[in-house]
Design a protein around this motif. Structure first.
Motif, PDB file in Angstrom:
ATOM      1  N   HIS A 186      -6.754   8.854   2.148  1.00 48.14           N
ATOM      2  CA  HIS A 186      -6.672   7.405   2.318  1.00 48.14           C
ATOM      3  C   HIS A 186      -5.361   6.994   2.992  1.00 48.14           C
ATOM      4  O   HIS A 186      -5.322   6.013   3.752  1.00 48.14           O
ATOM      5  CB  HIS A 186      -6.799   6.712   0.957  1.00 48.14           C
ATOM      6  CG  HIS A 186      -6.646   5.231   1.032  1.00 48.14           C
ATOM      7  ND1 HIS A 186      -7.631   4.389   1.502  1.00 48.14           N
ATOM      8  CD2 HIS A 186      -5.603   4.420   0.698  1.00 48.14           C
ATOM      9  CE1 HIS A 186      -7.223   3.146   1.457  1.00 48.14           C
ATOM     10  NE2 HIS A 186      -5.988   3.119   0.972  1.00 48.14           N
ATOM     11  N   ALA A 187      -4.291   7.746   2.726  1.00 48.08           N
ATOM     12  CA  ALA A 187      -3.005   7.425   3.347  1.00 48.08           C
ATOM     13  C   ALA A 187      -3.040   7.659   4.851  1.00 48.08           C
ATOM     14  O   ALA A 187      -2.342   6.976   5.605  1.00 48.08           O
ATOM     15  CB  ALA A 187      -1.901   8.272   2.707  1.00 48.08           C
ATOM     16  N   VAL A 235       0.849  -1.185   0.000  1.00 48.12           N
ATOM     17  CA  VAL A 235       0.000   0.000   0.000  1.00 48.12           C
ATOM     18  C   VAL A 235       0.887   1.238   0.000  1.00 48.12           C
ATOM     19  O   VAL A 235       1.798   1.362   0.809  1.00 48.12           O
ATOM     20  CB  VAL A 235      -0.939   0.006   1.214  1.00 48.12           C
ATOM     21  CG1 VAL A 235      -1.715   1.313   1.269  1.00 48.12           C
ATOM     22  CG2 VAL A 235      -1.892  -1.170   1.138  1.00 48.12           C
ATOM     23  N   PRO A 293      -9.758   4.971  -1.550  1.00 50.81           N
ATOM     24  CA  PRO A 293      -8.781   5.634  -2.417  1.00 50.81           C
ATOM     25  C   PRO A 293      -9.397   5.948  -3.778  1.00 50.81           C
ATOM     26  O   PRO A 293     -10.333   5.264  -4.213  1.00 50.81           O
ATOM     27  CB  PRO A 293      -7.673   4.589  -2.540  1.00 50.81           C
ATOM     28  CG  PRO A 293      -8.386   3.286  -2.411  1.00 50.81           C
ATOM     29  CD  PRO A 293      -9.476   3.529  -1.402  1.00 50.81           C
ATOM     30  N   LYS A 345       2.133   4.792   0.727  1.00 52.97           N
ATOM     31  CA  LYS A 345       1.964   5.808   1.764  1.00 52.97           C
ATOM     32  C   LYS A 345       2.095   7.151   1.066  1.00 52.97           C
ATOM     33  O   LYS A 345       3.201   7.702   0.936  1.00 52.97           O
ATOM     34  CB  LYS A 345       3.027   5.639   2.851  1.00 52.97           C
ATOM     35  CG  LYS A 345       2.730   6.427   4.111  1.00 52.97           C
ATOM     36  CD  LYS A 345       1.546   5.857   4.862  1.00 52.97           C
ATOM     37  CE  LYS A 345       1.384   6.536   6.218  1.00 52.97           C
ATOM     38  NZ  LYS A 345       0.182   6.076   6.935  1.00 52.97           N
ATOM     39  N   ASP A 369      -6.132   7.817   6.681  1.00 44.14           N
ATOM     40  CA  ASP A 369      -7.251   7.063   7.242  1.00 44.14           C
ATOM     41  C   ASP A 369      -7.679   6.009   6.223  1.00 44.14           C
ATOM     42  O   ASP A 369      -8.268   6.330   5.194  1.00 44.14           O
ATOM     43  CB  ASP A 369      -8.416   8.010   7.559  1.00 44.14           C
ATOM     44  CG  ASP A 369      -9.586   7.310   8.221  1.00 44.14           C
ATOM     45  OD1 ASP A 369      -9.543   6.067   8.352  1.00 44.14           O
ATOM     46  OD2 ASP A 369     -10.557   8.003   8.579  1.00 44.14           O
ATOM     47  N   GLN A 370      -7.345   4.744   6.509  1.00 40.97           N
ATOM     48  CA  GLN A 370      -7.613   3.668   5.559  1.00 40.97           C
ATOM     49  C   GLN A 370      -9.105   3.443   5.321  1.00 40.97           C
ATOM     50  O   GLN A 370      -9.484   2.751   4.368  1.00 40.97           O
ATOM     51  CB  GLN A 370      -6.984   2.367   6.067  1.00 40.97           C
ATOM     52  CG  GLN A 370      -5.475   2.434   6.222  1.00 40.97           C
ATOM     53  CD  GLN A 370      -4.740   2.526   4.887  1.00 40.97           C
ATOM     54  OE1 GLN A 370      -4.938   1.692   4.025  1.00 40.97           O
ATOM     55  NE2 GLN A 370      -3.912   3.533   4.727  1.00 40.97           N
ATOM     56  N   THR A 371      -9.966   4.032   6.156  1.00 38.60           N
ATOM     57  CA  THR A 371     -11.409   3.861   5.931  1.00 38.60           C
ATOM     58  C   THR A 371     -11.902   4.759   4.798  1.00 38.60           C
ATOM     59  O   THR A 371     -12.996   4.550   4.278  1.00 38.60           O
ATOM     60  CB  THR A 371     -12.197   4.191   7.214  1.00 38.60           C
ATOM     61  OG1 THR A 371     -12.005   5.579   7.565  1.00 38.60           O
ATOM     62  CG2 THR A 371     -11.730   3.309   8.362  1.00 38.60           C
ATOM     63  N   SER A 395      -3.933   3.541  -4.420  1.00 40.67           N
ATOM     64  CA  SER A 395      -3.137   3.164  -3.244  1.00 40.67           C
ATOM     65  C   SER A 395      -2.167   2.043  -3.549  1.00 40.67           C
ATOM     66  O   SER A 395      -1.275   1.754  -2.754  1.00 40.67           O
ATOM     67  CB  SER A 395      -4.064   2.727  -2.103  1.00 40.67           C
ATOM     68  OG  SER A 395      -4.831   1.604  -2.507  1.00 40.67           O
TER      69      SER A 395
END
Length: 575
Positions: free
Chosen positions: A539-540, A434, A547, A436, A542-544, A564
């Motif tokens: 998204h980087a 993933v 992306p 960053k 907060d993964q919720t 991502s």
């Protein structure tokens, strides 16, 4: 000759050495001059003058020796006279001067060779993705990474971008033409194309503008003659990678062009399509009158070879590939051949295909079989094979006969195949990582505060205050932030301050993916890219947060994949 033999016989070894140095000095200089000229380097006259001076030194010293011989009555007198003459300050100094000047001249020649910049390659990186130059051979850094963009050296100069504008540096890294151009191309025979305000012009090596910016393109093609198109410059790449390519590597649109001569103006009407050939000739095709063929045009606009070919390539290894179309409808096909430096057909147009010329050979294909054809039109080994391959240097290497591979020698003899090199493997797959998105090269990182974005140094100090709706990592010396008042992304420099150049642009994305495009999140391109980048950064953190996607073009790019995914080539259609 008898005189020289006698002189040589009765000379001491150190005197023989001095005479030999004087004798070979002009040959060394003339040889090096020829090498420099063949490589297109400047200051040709310096070497010719040096060789001429050495020649006169040789004549003087040998005339002195021969004169001594003629005055001598016997071998002993010859020996005595040689000894007394060669120890005189005049002859000693002359010989030493010749030897010393030879060394100095060859050293200067080597420096001139190095100053061409052929061994310097641009390399970029670091915290702000700045560029410098390293040596091609030992990979040592020669010019520090201080430029936003850097191009290859041509004729001892390289175009670099400083504070958003292009200028030129020499091989020592000194700015010799100050940065005033939006784009700058390579030098060719003392001239380079430059772009100012969307118009192309031409400058000389001293930086003087010799053709005012007024064209769509103005590419140096021959000595003081340029291929030009009228209109406004039209970019063909992403702004970060846009460049003014040389005539040999330029992509030419289907718009017509003309030849334009320095200090004289138009040589031809703007009615041709031009392709590079070499020397003082270019391939030219008349446009606007149906399908026309290519011929070779001189710098004065007259035909050197009348149009006769349907497709053409540049001169390489003293040969240029040409083709003609034969047959009609479904039976139409191409026949391939080659011409020499004067445009004369030397490889008949009778083959199904020809590869590029290198090491005096091309690969030829006929009726499904292949072979190596030489510049004289003869097949290596006198025949065609099932398949053939070159080695890493482009030389004929292996041939296939009845599904078995053999080696082939320069005389055409079939031998055992050379040992196979170990295969070089690419990616080994592995699990997807993933990305960053907030971590930038060189240790800089993007951070958020109250919904706005900024950037920090690796030690936590703030470089860019968090006051922007999105931000990009540094690339080529600048980062990009949205300017809602201008409805565009604008540049900031390593000092965190706004830049006047490069020009603001409508969109910014972290990567350009072949046959894919960022998903559209708003009808307005600027707003869509801001929303896309906010989702990318969000998204980087907060993964919720989902992306954003890259979407395939439906032709060679199928489906979509999340931004991502770091290993884009391995990404599937998952969200």
């Amino acid at each position: 000759m008898n005189a020289l033999r006698v002189v040589w016989k009765f000379s001491k070894w150190k005197d023989k050495f001095l005479i030999a140095v004087v004798a070979i000095s002009p040959a060394l200089i003339v040889l090096h001059a020829w090498v420099l000229q063949s490589r297109g380097l400047l200051a040709k006259g310096v070497w010719a003058i040096s060789a001429l001076l050495f020649f006169f030194v040789c004549i003087g010293v040998f005339a002195l020796i021969v004169g001594i011989y003629r005055e001598a009555k016997n071998a002993k007198v010859v020996a005595d006279r040689i000894k007394s003459a060669l120890v005189t300050p005049f002859s000693r100094v002359s010989a030493l001067l010749a030897a010393g000047t030879t060394c100095v001249t060859l050293s200067l020649a080597h420096a001139s060779d190095s100053s061409s910049g052929e061994n310097l390659l641009p390399r970029c990186g670091g915290m702000f993705d700045l560029c410098g130059y390293e040596d091609r051979n030992d990979h040592g850094q020669r010019i520090a990474k201080t430029f936003e963009r850097a191009s290859m050296f041509s004729e001892g100069l390289a175009a670099v971008r400083i504070d958003g504008l292009f200028g030129y540096i020499d091989t020592a890294g000194n700015v010799v033409i100050r940065p005033t151009f939006d784009l700058a191309g390579p030098f060719h025979e003392g001239f380079a194309e430059v772009l100012v305000g969307g118009q192309a012009g031409v400058i000389a090596r001293n930086g003087d503008v010799v053709v005012q910016p007024q064209f769509r393109r103005a590419v140096p093609a021959m000595r003081g003659v340029f291929v030009v198109q009228t209109g406004k410059y039209a970019p063909i790449r992403d702004p970060e990678f846009e460049s003014l390519d040389s005539f040999r590597t330029s992509y030419w649109s289907q718009r017509p062009a003309g030849l334009y001569r320095l200090n004289h103006g138009w040589v031809t009407r703007e009615a041709y399509k031009f392709e590079p050939f070499g020397g003082d000739l270019v391939w030219a095709q008349k446009m606007g009158s149906g399908w026309a063929r290519y011929g070779l045009m001189r710098s004065d606009g007259r035909w050197h070879v009348e149009p006769a070919f349907d497709d053409v390539q540049p001169l390489r290894n003293e040969r240029a590939i040409v083709t003609i179309n034969v047959g009609e409808g479904m039976n139409q096909h191409r026949l391939w051949g080659s011409v020499d430096q004067e445009g004369r057909v030397v490889i008949p147009l009778q083959y199904d295909w020809l590869s590029y010329w290198q090491q005096n050979y091309s690969i030829v294909r006929q009726n499904g079989r292949e072979g190596f054809i030489g510049k004289d039109g003869k097949l290596l080994g006198g025949r065609l094979f099932d398949k053939v391959q070159r080695d890493d240097e482009g030389k004929p290497s292996t041939v296939q006969i009845d599904d078995i591979w053999y080696g082939i020698r320069p005389d055409g003899e079939i031998v055992e195949p050379p040992p196979q090199r170990a295969a070089v493997h690419g990616r080994d797959g592995g699990r997807l990582e993933v990305s960053k998105a907030t971590e930038c090269k060189g240790g800089l990182f993007i951070f958020a505060k109250d919904g706005l974005w900024g950037m920090k140094y690796p030690d936590g100090r703030v470089l860019v205050e968090p006051e922007f709706s999105a931000i990009s990592c540094f690339s080529q010396g600048v980062a990009w932030v949205p300017d809602e008042k201008r409805n565009a992304w604008c540049a900031i420099g390593p000092d965190g301050r706004a830049r006047f150049k490069p020009d603001c642009r409508a969109t910014v994305y972290p990567a350009s993916i072949s046959h894919h495009h960022p998903e559209k999140l708003d009808p307005d391109p600027f707003k869509s890219s801001v929303k896309w980048m906010r989702a990318y950064l969000g998204h980087a953190v907060d993964q919720t947060i989902p992306p954003p996607l890259y979407v395939g073009d439906g032709v060679q790019g199928q489906g979509s994949f999340p931004a991502s995914c770091r290993q884009v080539i391995l990404c599937g259609d998952d969200r």
